[in-house]
Design a protein around this motif. Structure first.
Motif, PDB file in Angstrom:
ATOM      1  N   GLU A 159       0.947  -1.260   0.034  1.00  0.00           N
ATOM      2  CA  GLU A 159      -0.170   0.076  -0.252  1.00  0.00           C
ATOM      3  C   GLU A 159       0.835   1.218   0.085  1.00  0.00           C
ATOM      4  O   GLU A 159       0.501   2.327  -0.519  1.00  0.00           O
ATOM      5  N   SER A 160       1.990   1.247   0.842  1.00  0.00           N
ATOM      6  CA  SER A 160       2.832   2.258   0.432  1.00  0.00           C
ATOM      7  C   SER A 160       3.384   2.641  -0.658  1.00  0.00           C
ATOM      8  O   SER A 160       3.685   3.622  -1.203  1.00  0.00           O
ATOM      9  N   ILE A 161       3.717   1.358  -1.425  1.00  0.00           N
ATOM     10  CA  ILE A 161       3.969   1.829  -2.936  1.00  0.00           C
ATOM     11  C   ILE A 161       3.099   2.245  -3.746  1.00  0.00           C
ATOM     12  O   ILE A 161       3.309   3.364  -4.630  1.00  0.00           O
ATOM     13  N   LEU A 162       1.910   2.079  -3.692  1.00  0.00           N
ATOM     14  CA  LEU A 162       0.883   2.630  -4.284  1.00  0.00           C
ATOM     15  C   LEU A 162       0.552   4.162  -3.967  1.00  0.00           C
ATOM     16  O   LEU A 162       0.385   4.796  -4.707  1.00  0.00           O
ATOM     17  N   TYR A 163       0.793   4.493  -2.493  1.00  0.00           N
ATOM     18  CA  TYR A 163       0.763   5.869  -2.072  1.00  0.00           C
ATOM     19  C   TYR A 163       1.768   6.540  -2.852  1.00  0.00           C
ATOM     20  O   TYR A 163       1.477   7.737  -3.271  1.00  0.00           O
ATOM     21  N   SER A 164       3.054   5.885  -2.894  1.00  0.00           N
ATOM     22  CA  SER A 164       4.112   6.447  -3.612  1.00  0.00           C
ATOM     23  C   SER A 164       3.717   6.986  -5.047  1.00  0.00           C
ATOM     24  O   SER A 164       4.195   8.029  -5.663  1.00  0.00           O
ATOM     25  N   LEU A 173      10.673  15.581   0.494  1.00  0.00           N
ATOM     26  CA  LEU A 173      10.464  14.799  -0.470  1.00  0.00           C
ATOM     27  C   LEU A 173      11.582  14.127  -0.801  1.00  0.00           C
ATOM     28  O   LEU A 173      11.156  13.001  -1.319  1.00  0.00           O
ATOM     29  N   ASP A 174      12.808  14.336  -0.316  1.00  0.00           N
ATOM     30  CA  ASP A 174      13.958  13.371  -0.449  1.00  0.00           C
ATOM     31  C   ASP A 174      13.693  12.095   0.283  1.00  0.00           C
ATOM     32  O   ASP A 174      14.006  10.972  -0.023  1.00  0.00           O
ATOM     33  N   LYS A 175      13.016  12.263   1.401  1.00  0.00           N
ATOM     34  CA  LYS A 175      12.761  11.186   2.277  1.00  0.00           C
ATOM     35  C   LYS A 175      11.560  10.309   1.581  1.00  0.00           C
ATOM     36  O   LYS A 175      11.340   9.170   1.662  1.00  0.00           O
ATOM     37  N   LYS A 210      10.250   2.474   2.096  1.00  0.00           N
ATOM     38  CA  LYS A 210      10.441   2.166   3.496  1.00  0.00           C
ATOM     39  C   LYS A 210       9.846   3.412   4.632  1.00  0.00           C
ATOM     40  O   LYS A 210       9.453   3.166   5.679  1.00  0.00           O
ATOM     41  N   ASN A 211      10.318   4.398   3.976  1.00  0.00           N
ATOM     42  CA  ASN A 211      10.141   5.885   4.837  1.00  0.00           C
ATOM     43  C   ASN A 211       8.400   5.949   4.895  1.00  0.00           C
ATOM     44  O   ASN A 211       8.072   6.587   5.930  1.00  0.00           O
ATOM     45  N   ILE A 212       7.768   5.795   3.713  1.00  0.00           N
ATOM     46  CA  ILE A 212       6.563   5.903   3.554  1.00  0.00           C
ATOM     47  C   ILE A 212       5.683   5.009   4.630  1.00  0.00           C
ATOM     48  O   ILE A 212       4.644   5.178   5.336  1.00  0.00           O
ATOM     49  N   HIS A 213       6.389   3.684   4.310  1.00  0.00           N
ATOM     50  CA  HIS A 213       5.756   2.648   5.448  1.00  0.00           C
ATOM     51  C   HIS A 213       5.817   3.131   6.682  1.00  0.00           C
ATOM     52  O   HIS A 213       4.892   2.819   7.469  1.00  0.00           O
ATOM     53  N   ALA A 214       7.074   3.435   7.108  1.00  0.00           N
ATOM     54  CA  ALA A 214       7.480   3.656   8.476  1.00  0.00           C
ATOM     55  C   ALA A 214       6.434   4.941   9.134  1.00  0.00           C
ATOM     56  O   ALA A 214       5.918   4.884  10.044  1.00  0.00           O
ATOM     57  N   ASN A 215       6.027   5.852   8.063  1.00  0.00           N
ATOM     58  CA  ASN A 215       5.351   6.908   8.500  1.00  0.00           C
ATOM     59  C   ASN A 215       3.911   6.498   8.824  1.00  0.00           C
ATOM     60  O   ASN A 215       3.329   7.229   9.731  1.00  0.00           O
ATOM     61  N   LEU A 216       3.563   5.456   8.376  1.00  0.00           N
ATOM     62  CA  LEU A 216       2.197   4.998   8.784  1.00  0.00           C
ATOM     63  C   LEU A 216       1.902   4.668  10.386  1.00  0.00           C
ATOM     64  O   LEU A 216       0.976   4.690  10.962  1.00  0.00           O
TER      65      LEU A 216
END
Length: 312
Positions: free
Chosen positions: A110-115, A159-161, A169-175
Motif C-alpha cells: 500500500e505504501s508503494i501505491l501511495y508513492s 520529498l527526499d525522504k 520504507k520511509n512511507i511505510h514507517a510513516n504509517l
C-alpha cells in the motif's frame, strides 16, 4: 551488511514449527509460476534483507521491545485462553497486534501505491530542487548551511525522504505515526480465541506474510497465533459467528499472494496439501452468513469462473 528482518515475528512462526524439526516450517512457495510445498528455516521465512533499514534509520528497532514481550503472553493464551489475560497483558497484545498488522507486506505494498499515486505530483518539484542543490554544490557557489536556510530546504528534505532511494520504507514507517489510534480501536473491541472445528491436520490454521485479516464492513480482526488458536477482535454486539479455518486459511493464502516468496506456512504438510488442492465450493460460500467475508468470497469465485471461461 546482511540483516534479515521479519515482517512476521519469529515468536509466532515458532508456534507453527514442524513437529520433527523445530527450526523449520512447512511452506507453499511460488516458484516459476508454480506452487510447491517444502520446508523452510523459520529464521528465513517471511523476512527480507534490510526490510526496515534505510541509510539514516533502522525502523526494525521499533519492534524489538514488543517482540520480546509477546512470546510469553501468546504462550499463556494458547495454554489458558484469552480470559486469563490481565489488563496489562491485554494492552500488550493490542500493541503487538497493531504493530504486526502495520509491519506486514500487504501494508508495504500500500505504501508503494501511495508513492505512485499521491506523491507523483510532487516528483517534478523534488527533481528540480535536487538538480539545483546538486548544481550549487558542484559549483561551490553556496554552502550547505546556506542551503539549509533556504525556505525550500524543509520541502526538499521531506520529498527526499518520501521520493528518494529509501522512499518506500520511509512511507511505510510513516504509517506508524497513528498507531495509538489503532491500538485504542483494538482496546475497544472484545478479544476471543477461536479454534478449528475439526482436529484433523487439514483444518489447522496456516499463516501468511500478512497474517492480520480485517473485515472492511465492521470492526473485526483475525490473527492466527498457532495451528489451533486464532485471535479474533470484534464488537461486543456483533452478530457474526467466527469464520471457520477453511475460510480463514483461504484468506491467508490470498494475502500471501502479495509477497513473491512463501505464500503461507503451516505446521504440517497435510494442511498445505489440502489448502492447495481443495478450493472452496460455491455451496460452502453460499452457506456463509451475509457479511463482508461472504461478499469477498463470492466476488473471488465469480472472477475465477470468468478466468476459466477465458482460458477455455
Amino acid at each position: 551488511m546482511t540483516d534479515h528482518q521479519h515482517f512476521v515475528t519469529q515468536a509466532v512462526l515458532r508456534n507453527f514449527s514442524s513437529p520433527k524439526k523445530k527450526k523449520k516450517i512447512f511452506v507453499i512457495l511460488h516458484i516459476n509460476n508454480e506452487l510447491r510445498i517444502g520446508s523452510n528455516p523459520i529464521d528465513r521465512t517471511f523476512e527480507q534483507n534490510n526490510y526496515f533499514t534505510t541509510n539514516e534509520e533502522n525502523y526494525d528497532l521499533w519492534f524489538k521491545e514488543i517482540d520480546a514481550q509477546s512470546p510469553s503472553i501468546i504462550a499463556s493464551i494458547i495454554k489458558n485462553g484469552v480470559e486469563s489475560l490481565n489488563l496489562q497483558e491485554r494492552e500488550k497484545i493490542n500493541k503487538f497486534m497493531a504493530f504486526q498488522w502495520l509491519r506486514c507486506f500487504a501494508i508495504r505494498n500500500e505504501s508503494i501505491l501511495y508513492s505512485k499515486e499521491i506523491l507523483e505530483a510532487d516528483k517534478k518539484k523534488y527533481l528540480e530542487l535536487k538538480q539545483e542543490i546538486y548544481a550549487f554544490d558542484k559549483q561551490k557557489k553556496i554552502s550547505l548551511d546556506d542551503l539549509k536556510n533556504d525556505p525550500r530546504w524543509s520541502d526538499f528534505k521531506y520529498l527526499d525522504k518520501m521520493l528518494g532511494e529509501d522512499s518506500i520504507k520511509n512511507i511505510h514507517a510513516n504509517l506508524f505515526t497513528d498507531i495509538q489510534l489503532l491500538i485504542q480501536k483494538l482496546n475497544n473491541l472484545t478479544l476471543s480465541s477461536v479454534s478449528p472445528k475439526s482436529l484433523n491436520k487439514e483444518y489447522e490454521y496456516v499463516i501468511s506474510g500478512s497474517p492480520v485479516l480485517y473485515n472492511h464492513w465492521e470492526p473485526e480482526f483475525y490473527f492466527p497465533i498457532s495451528p489451533t488458536n486464532c485471535l479474533r477482535f470484534h464488537s461486543i454486539d456483533s452478530s457474526l459467528s467466527p469464520l471457520d479455518s477453511r475460510f480463514l486459511n483461504q484468506l491467508q493464502f490470498i494475502n500471501g499472494g502479495v509477497y513473491n516468496g512463501c505464500r503461507v506456512a503451516a505446521r504440517h504438510r497435510e494442511t498445505l496439501e489440502y489448502l492447495k488442492n481443495t478450493p472452496l465450493e460455491y455451496c460452502e460460500i453460499q452457506n456463509l452468513e451475509d457479511s463482508f467475508w461472504k461478499y469477498l468470497f463470492l466476488e473471488m469465485y465469480r472472477k475465477n469462473q470468468e478466468a476459466k471461461k477465458v482460458s477455455g
